[in-house]
Design a protein around this motif. Structure first.
Motif, PDB file in Angstrom:
ATOM      1  N   ARG A 259       0.828  -1.222   0.000  1.00  0.00           N
ATOM      2  CA  ARG A 259       0.000   0.000   0.000  1.00  0.00           C
ATOM      3  C   ARG A 259       0.851   1.257   0.000  1.00  0.00           C
ATOM      4  O   ARG A 259       0.503   2.254  -0.627  1.00  0.00           O
ATOM      5  N   ALA A 260       1.972   1.224   0.692  1.00  0.00           N
ATOM      6  CA  ALA A 260       2.849   2.392   0.762  1.00  0.00           C
ATOM      7  C   ALA A 260       3.465   2.723  -0.597  1.00  0.00           C
ATOM      8  O   ALA A 260       3.858   3.862  -0.835  1.00  0.00           O
ATOM      9  N   ARG A 261       3.541   1.745  -1.488  1.00  0.00           N
ATOM     10  CA  ARG A 261       4.097   1.971  -2.828  1.00  0.00           C
ATOM     11  C   ARG A 261       3.142   2.767  -3.713  1.00  0.00           C
ATOM     12  O   ARG A 261       3.542   3.292  -4.734  1.00  0.00           O
ATOM     13  N   ASN A 262       1.889   2.801  -3.342  1.00  0.00           N
ATOM     14  CA  ASN A 262       0.885   3.555  -4.080  1.00  0.00           C
ATOM     15  C   ASN A 262       0.860   3.176  -5.563  1.00  0.00           C
ATOM     16  O   ASN A 262       0.828   4.031  -6.445  1.00  0.00           O
ATOM     17  N   THR A 263       0.913   1.875  -5.828  1.00  0.00           N
ATOM     18  CA  THR A 263       0.856   1.351  -7.183  1.00  0.00           C
ATOM     19  C   THR A 263       0.090   0.032  -7.143  1.00  0.00           C
ATOM     20  O   THR A 263      -0.074  -0.552  -6.081  1.00  0.00           O
ATOM     21  N   THR A 264      -0.357  -0.429  -8.274  1.00  0.00           N
ATOM     22  CA  THR A 264      -1.090  -1.683  -8.320  1.00  0.00           C
ATOM     23  C   THR A 264      -0.118  -2.858  -8.306  1.00  0.00           C
ATOM     24  O   THR A 264       0.768  -2.953  -9.157  1.00  0.00           O
ATOM     25  N   VAL A 265      -0.287  -3.709  -7.333  1.00  0.00           N
ATOM     26  CA  VAL A 265       0.523  -4.918  -7.196  1.00  0.00           C
ATOM     27  C   VAL A 265      -0.428  -6.056  -6.863  1.00  0.00           C
ATOM     28  O   VAL A 265      -1.255  -5.935  -5.967  1.00  0.00           O
ATOM     29  N   ARG A 266      -0.299  -7.134  -7.607  1.00  0.00           N
ATOM     30  CA  ARG A 266      -1.107  -8.325  -7.326  1.00  0.00           C
ATOM     31  C   ARG A 266      -0.369  -9.197  -6.320  1.00  0.00           C
ATOM     32  O   ARG A 266       0.859  -9.259  -6.328  1.00  0.00           O
ATOM     33  N   LEU A 267      -1.150  -9.904  -5.499  1.00  0.00           N
ATOM     34  CA  LEU A 267      -0.581 -10.870  -4.571  1.00  0.00           C
ATOM     35  C   LEU A 267      -1.071 -12.258  -4.958  1.00  0.00           C
ATOM     36  O   LEU A 267      -2.270 -12.477  -5.112  1.00  0.00           O
ATOM     37  N   ASN A 268      -0.143 -13.173  -5.128  1.00  0.00           N
ATOM     38  CA  ASN A 268      -0.440 -14.569  -5.412  1.00  0.00           C
ATOM     39  C   ASN A 268      -0.049 -15.329  -4.146  1.00  0.00           C
ATOM     40  O   ASN A 268       1.133 -15.435  -3.820  1.00  0.00           O
ATOM     41  N   ILE A 269      -1.042 -15.846  -3.424  1.00  0.00           N
ATOM     42  CA  ILE A 269      -0.797 -16.383  -2.087  1.00  0.00           C
ATOM     43  C   ILE A 269      -1.101 -17.867  -2.030  1.00  0.00           C
ATOM     44  O   ILE A 269      -2.162 -18.314  -2.461  1.00  0.00           O
ATOM     45  N   GLU A 270      -0.164 -18.614  -1.480  1.00  0.00           N
ATOM     46  CA  GLU A 270      -0.345 -20.054  -1.248  1.00  0.00           C
ATOM     47  C   GLU A 270      -0.360 -20.269   0.270  1.00  0.00           C
ATOM     48  O   GLU A 270       0.478 -19.708   0.980  1.00  0.00           O
ATOM     49  N   THR A 271      -1.299 -21.060   0.742  1.00  0.00           N
ATOM     50  CA  THR A 271      -1.362 -21.296   2.177  1.00  0.00           C
ATOM     51  C   THR A 271      -0.545 -22.527   2.563  1.00  0.00           C
ATOM     52  O   THR A 271      -0.488 -23.505   1.832  1.00  0.00           O
ATOM     53  N   LYS A 272       0.088 -22.424   3.700  1.00  0.00           N
ATOM     54  CA  LYS A 272       0.864 -23.519   4.283  1.00  0.00           C
ATOM     55  C   LYS A 272       0.368 -23.671   5.733  1.00  0.00           C
ATOM     56  O   LYS A 272       1.086 -23.419   6.680  1.00  0.00           O
TER      57      LYS A 272
END
Length: 140
Positions: free
Chosen positions: A124-137
């Motif tokens: 959020r601090a980057r103020n740009t669109t970033v996707r998160l690809n999350i795998e649960t462990k």
């Protein structure tokens, strides 16, 4: 069609940092990565943390005294966040076979296993669109 730049466990460019650390994610964002891949584990007190392994990995974990773990030890789910934060995951153990795969890795001493909230705040601090690809462990 828009293409993106994906980073698995964060930075693996010419100056990689230990994966799943805030140092690695900062580096990945600095080089223009638009999708961050990470893995989630859950601490005993219910905090989501970033870790590829469901346990403390001796290839990249030092205890509070700076000694390398000698074997895969405590499952992250068995530790509360305060206990987990005592471990340093900012560099690879040079004596471990895994370190030979990443001789160019840049150490970031003092890195702790980050929380998911810390990653979200960084993005959020980057103020740009970033996707998160999350795998649960989250296996106990």
């Amino acid at each position: 069609m828009r293409a993106g730049i994906r980073s698995a466990r964060a930075s693996r460019d010419a100056r990689p940092c230990t994966g799943n650390t805030l140092a690695a994610f900062r580096r990945a964002l600095a080089i223009g990565v638009t999708t961050l891949e990470t893995d989630l584990a859950v601490t005993r007190d219910g905090v989501l943390v970033l870790s590829h392994d469901p346990y403390l990995n001796p290839a990249l974990t030092r205890d509070a005294s700076g000694a390398w773990l000698t074997q895969a030890s405590a499952n992250i789910h068995s530790l509360d966040l305060a206990q987990l934060q005592r471990y340093d995951v900012g560099r690879l153990n040079p004596a471990h076979a895994y370190a030979r795969n990443w001789p160019q890795q840049v150490p970031a001493d003092g890195e702790r296993v980050p929380t998911f909230d810390e990653l979200v705040a960084l993005v959020r601090a980057r103020n740009t669109t970033v996707r998160l690809n999350i795998e649960t462990k989250i296996t106990p």
